[in-house]
Scaffold this active site. Structure first.
Site, short mmCIF file in Angstrom:
data_model
loop_
_atom_site.label_atom_id
_atom_site.label_comp_id
_atom_site.label_asym_id
_atom_site.label_seq_id
_atom_site.Cartn_x
_atom_site.Cartn_y
_atom_site.Cartn_z
N HIS A 1 0.84 -1.20 0.00
CA HIS A 1 0.00 0.00 0.00
C HIS A 1 0.87 1.25 0.00
O HIS A 1 1.88 1.32 0.70
CB HIS A 1 -0.89 -0.03 1.24
CG HIS A 1 -1.77 1.17 1.38
ND1 HIS A 1 -2.76 1.48 0.48
CD2 HIS A 1 -1.81 2.13 2.32
CE1 HIS A 1 -3.37 2.58 0.87
NE2 HIS A 1 -2.81 3.00 1.98
N GLU B 1 -0.22 -1.22 -4.94
CA GLU B 1 -1.22 -0.15 -4.99
C GLU B 1 -0.46 1.16 -4.89
O GLU B 1 0.28 1.38 -3.94
CB GLU B 1 -2.21 -0.31 -3.84
CG GLU B 1 -3.33 0.70 -3.82
CD GLU B 1 -2.96 1.97 -3.05
OE1 GLU B 1 -3.49 3.03 -3.43
OE2 GLU B 1 -2.18 1.90 -2.11
#
Length: 33
Positions: free
Chosen positions: A11, A31
């Site tokens: 992330h 991501e």
């Protein structure tokens, strides 16, 4: 048995250099922000 994929998401990957770092830690998806 039906096995569903497991996603280990890295992330907030904001630099190309971080991709290798997170993959080495076991991430199998990225991501970006």
């Amino acid at each position: 048995a039906n096995k569903r994929p497991v996603w280990i998401m890295a992330h907030m990957v904001n630099a190309v250099a971080q991709i290798d770092e997170f993959v080495n830690l076991g991430a199998n998806s990225i991501e970006t922000d």
